[in-house]
Design a protein around this motif. Structure first.
Motif, PDB file in Angstrom:
ATOM      1  N   GLY A 196       6.357  -1.222   3.279  1.00  0.00           N
ATOM      2  CA  GLY A 196       6.398  -0.082   4.176  1.00  0.00           C
ATOM      3  C   GLY A 196       5.453   1.050   3.819  1.00  0.00           C
ATOM      4  N   ASP A 197       4.536   0.817   2.880  1.00  0.00           N
ATOM      5  CA  ASP A 197       3.629   1.890   2.453  1.00  0.00           C
ATOM      6  C   ASP A 197       2.164   1.529   2.628  1.00  0.00           C
ATOM      7  OD1 ASP A 197       3.288  -0.040   0.533  1.00  0.00           O
ATOM      8  OD2 ASP A 197       3.887   1.201  -1.168  1.00  0.00           O
ATOM      9  N   PHE A 198       1.887   0.451   3.359  1.00  0.00           N
ATOM     10  CA  PHE A 198       0.515  -0.042   3.492  1.00  0.00           C
ATOM     11  C   PHE A 198       0.430  -0.777   4.831  1.00  0.00           C
ATOM     12  CE2 PHE A 198      -3.128  -2.765   2.734  1.00  0.00           C
ATOM     13  CZ  PHE A 198      -3.940  -2.049   1.868  1.00  0.00           C
ATOM     14  N   GLY A 199      -0.572  -0.462   5.643  1.00  0.00           N
ATOM     15  CA  GLY A 199      -0.700  -1.130   6.930  1.00  0.00           C
ATOM     16  C   GLY A 199      -2.012  -0.781   7.605  1.00  0.00           C
ATOM     17  N   TYR A 200      -2.153  -1.219   8.854  1.00  0.00           N
ATOM     18  CA  TYR A 200      -3.382  -0.921   9.586  1.00  0.00           C
ATOM     19  C   TYR A 200      -3.094  -0.804  11.076  1.00  0.00           C
ATOM     20  CZ  TYR A 200      -3.723  -5.917  10.884  1.00  0.00           C
ATOM     21  OH  TYR A 200      -3.478  -7.180  11.386  1.00  0.00           O
ATOM     22  N   THR A 201      -3.971  -0.078  11.760  1.00  0.00           N
ATOM     23  CA  THR A 201      -3.930   0.067  13.206  1.00  0.00           C
ATOM     24  C   THR A 201      -5.295  -0.287  13.768  1.00  0.00           C
ATOM     25  OG1 THR A 201      -4.500   2.420  13.005  1.00  0.00           O
ATOM     26  CG2 THR A 201      -2.163   1.871  13.185  1.00  0.00           C
ATOM     27  N   TRP A 219      11.393  -5.012   1.941  1.00  0.00           N
ATOM     28  CA  TRP A 219      11.162  -5.559   0.604  1.00  0.00           C
ATOM     29  C   TRP A 219      11.811  -4.683  -0.443  1.00  0.00           C
ATOM     30  CZ3 TRP A 219       8.227  -3.248  -3.360  1.00  0.00           C
ATOM     31  CH2 TRP A 219       7.957  -4.069  -4.460  1.00  0.00           C
ATOM     32  N   ARG A 220      12.565  -5.306  -1.323  1.00  0.00           N
ATOM     33  CA  ARG A 220      13.186  -4.591  -2.432  1.00  0.00           C
ATOM     34  C   ARG A 220      12.977  -5.415  -3.698  1.00  0.00           C
ATOM     35  NH1 ARG A 220      16.492  -0.722  -0.185  1.00  0.00           N
ATOM     36  NH2 ARG A 220      17.196  -1.116   1.952  1.00  0.00           N
ATOM     37  N   GLY A 221      12.363  -4.835  -4.676  1.00  0.00           N
ATOM     38  CA  GLY A 221      12.136  -5.571  -5.907  1.00  0.00           C
ATOM     39  C   GLY A 221      10.790  -5.268  -6.511  1.00  0.00           C
ATOM     40  N   ASP A 222      10.444  -6.048  -7.519  1.00  0.00           N
ATOM     41  CA  ASP A 222       9.194  -5.859  -8.238  1.00  0.00           C
ATOM     42  C   ASP A 222       8.175  -6.918  -7.828  1.00  0.00           C
ATOM     43  OD1 ASP A 222      10.256  -3.720  -9.700  1.00  0.00           O
ATOM     44  OD2 ASP A 222      11.165  -5.098 -11.141  1.00  0.00           O
ATOM     45  N   ALA A 224      -1.533  -9.759 -10.418  1.00  0.00           N
ATOM     46  CA  ALA A 224      -1.677 -11.188 -10.148  1.00  0.00           C
ATOM     47  C   ALA A 224      -2.046 -11.427  -8.687  1.00  0.00           C
ATOM     48  CB  ALA A 224      -0.392 -11.925 -10.500  1.00  0.00           C
ATOM     49  N   ARG A 225      -1.397 -10.690  -7.772  1.00  0.00           N
ATOM     50  CA  ARG A 225      -1.702 -10.860  -6.349  1.00  0.00           C
ATOM     51  C   ARG A 225      -3.134 -10.423  -6.048  1.00  0.00           C
ATOM     52  NH1 ARG A 225       3.080 -11.455  -3.259  1.00  0.00           N
ATOM     53  NH2 ARG A 225       4.348 -12.910  -4.470  1.00  0.00           N
ATOM     54  N   ARG A 226      -3.587  -9.376  -6.706  1.00  0.00           N
ATOM     55  CA  ARG A 226      -4.957  -8.902  -6.503  1.00  0.00           C
ATOM     56  C   ARG A 226      -5.954  -9.957  -6.982  1.00  0.00           C
ATOM     57  NH1 ARG A 226      -8.898  -6.008  -9.279  1.00  0.00           N
ATOM     58  NH2 ARG A 226     -10.150  -4.628  -7.941  1.00  0.00           N
ATOM     59  N   ILE A 227      -5.672 -10.584  -8.119  1.00  0.00           N
ATOM     60  CA  ILE A 227      -6.541 -11.644  -8.633  1.00  0.00           C
ATOM     61  C   ILE A 227      -6.583 -12.807  -7.643  1.00  0.00           C
ATOM     62  CG2 ILE A 227      -6.796 -13.390 -10.444  1.00  0.00           C
ATOM     63  CD1 ILE A 227      -5.704 -11.298 -12.409  1.00  0.00           C
ATOM     64  N   SER A 265       3.990  -4.433  -2.333  1.00  0.00           N
ATOM     65  CA  SER A 265       4.812  -5.625  -2.165  1.00  0.00           C
ATOM     66  C   SER A 265       4.017  -6.907  -2.311  1.00  0.00           C
ATOM     67  CB  SER A 265       5.495  -5.595  -0.785  1.00  0.00           C
ATOM     68  OG  SER A 265       4.556  -5.319   0.239  1.00  0.00           O
ATOM     69  N   GLY A 266       2.692  -6.801  -2.410  1.00  0.00           N
ATOM     70  CA  GLY A 266       1.847  -7.956  -2.675  1.00  0.00           C
ATOM     71  C   GLY A 266       1.668  -8.914  -1.522  1.00  0.00           C
ATOM     72  N   ASP A 267       2.009  -8.490  -0.296  1.00  0.00           N
ATOM     73  CA  ASP A 267       1.917  -9.407   0.848  1.00  0.00           C
ATOM     74  C   ASP A 267       0.821  -9.033   1.830  1.00  0.00           C
ATOM     75  OD1 ASP A 267       3.521  -7.091   1.469  1.00  0.00           O
ATOM     76  OD2 ASP A 267       4.001  -8.057   3.377  1.00  0.00           O
ATOM     77  N   MET A 268       0.138  -7.903   1.618  1.00  0.00           N
ATOM     78  CA  MET A 268      -0.970  -7.490   2.470  1.00  0.00           C
ATOM     79  C   MET A 268      -2.041  -6.854   1.600  1.00  0.00           C
ATOM     80  SD  MET A 268      -1.053  -4.841   5.760  1.00  0.00           S
ATOM     81  CE  MET A 268      -0.102  -5.930   6.827  1.00  0.00           C
ATOM     82  N   GLY A 269      -3.291  -7.113   1.941  1.00  0.00           N
ATOM     83  CA  GLY A 269      -4.376  -6.533   1.168  1.00  0.00           C
ATOM     84  C   GLY A 269      -5.644  -6.447   1.986  1.00  0.00           C
ATOM     85  N   ILE A 270      -6.597  -5.662   1.485  1.00  0.00           N
ATOM     86  CA  ILE A 270      -7.886  -5.541   2.153  1.00  0.00           C
ATOM     87  C   ILE A 270      -8.998  -5.844   1.151  1.00  0.00           C
ATOM     88  CG2 ILE A 270      -7.063  -3.825   3.793  1.00  0.00           C
ATOM     89  CD1 ILE A 270      -8.616  -1.704   2.134  1.00  0.00           C
ATOM     90  N   ALA A 271     -10.111  -6.281   1.694  1.00  0.00           N
ATOM     91  CA  ALA A 271     -11.319  -6.500   0.895  1.00  0.00           C
ATOM     92  C   ALA A 271     -12.494  -6.036   1.732  1.00  0.00           C
ATOM     93  CB  ALA A 271     -11.465  -7.969   0.532  1.00  0.00           C
ATOM     94  N   TYR A 272     -13.438  -5.342   1.104  1.00  0.00           N
ATOM     95  CA  TYR A 272     -14.618  -4.944   1.850  1.00  0.00           C
ATOM     96  C   TYR A 272     -15.854  -4.993   0.961  1.00  0.00           C
ATOM     97  CZ  TYR A 272     -13.625  -0.271  -0.128  1.00  0.00           C
ATOM     98  OH  TYR A 272     -13.359   0.778  -0.969  1.00  0.00           O
TER      99      TYR A 272
END
Length: 206
Positions: free
Chosen positions: A17-22, A85-88, A93-96, A166-173
């Motif tokens: 809930g702290d990362f997203g896009y429009t 999402w609740r937890g650690d 690792a997700r970024r790698i 939460s490790g389920d969304m990311g961006i790369a540029y």
């Protein structure tokens, strides 16, 4: 002088809930809101909450294209909704993992073809949006048909990767060169349940 107007027609958010896009269309008018538009395009803004809980734009990119004849203003809804999402999460690792996915796409794009690169990065049952400078965006089945015709190669150079808590969304540029054209790219990835990182949105400004 000049008026720039835009509106989001699609948004997605990470499970944290702290990362997203429009994303959505924009129009440019010479002087006032009543003028006929003289420029058209689509924007993508990536958002992240700061420490005080306020949304901040951390990336804002777009493409220009010809008059789409009819600007769509109806909202699109995600096919799969995020779950609270609740937890650690081991974000390192997700970024790698995401960097590895980017490198794999880049290797295929440079060594085989763009078609091979994108086909390896797409989820079978999840839509993808492709924004290309000079062209109205394509999405879903239309985007997959477009990818099937990409027989050329391209060189991608990654600049930065960022992942939601939460490790389920990311961006790369970074930067891209396709034949004699050079420009910037932004990709939005989702780590879908029981799978690896998959490409869901890409902006290519070349």
């Amino acid at each position: 002088p000049g008026v720039l107007s835009w509106a989001p027609v699609y948004a997605d958010i990470a499970d944290s809930g702290d990362f997203g896009y429009t994303t959505g269309p924009f129009e440019v008018r010479p002087k006032t809101k009543t003028d006929d538009p003289v420029g058209f395009g689509h924007f993508t803004t990536v958002w992240q909450k700061n420490r005080t809980g306020q949304w901040e734009a951390i990336a804002d990119v777009g493409i220009t294209h010809t008059n789409p004849q009819q600007v769509r203003t109806d909202l699109y809804w995600p096919d799969v909704y995020s779950q609270r999402w609740r937890g650690d999460c081991d974000t390192t690792a997700r970024r790698i993992e995401l960097i590895e996915a980017e490198n794999r796409l880049a290797q295929l794009a440079g060594g085989q073809s763009l078609r091979s690169a994108y086909q390896s990065a797409l989820a079978k049952n999840h839509p993808v949006r492709l924004y290309r400078k000079g062209f109205v965006p394509v999405m879903g089945d239309e985007a997959r048909t477009y990818i099937d015709g990409l027989t050329t190669t391209a060189v991608y150079r990654l600049s930065r990767v960022k992942v939601a808590s939460s490790g389920d969304m990311g961006i790369a540029y970074g930067y891209v060169q396709e034949q004699d054209r050079k420009g910037l790219y932004l990709r939005i990835w989702k780590r879908l349940p029981d799978t690896s990182w998959k490409l869901v949105h890409e902006v290519l400004d070349i």
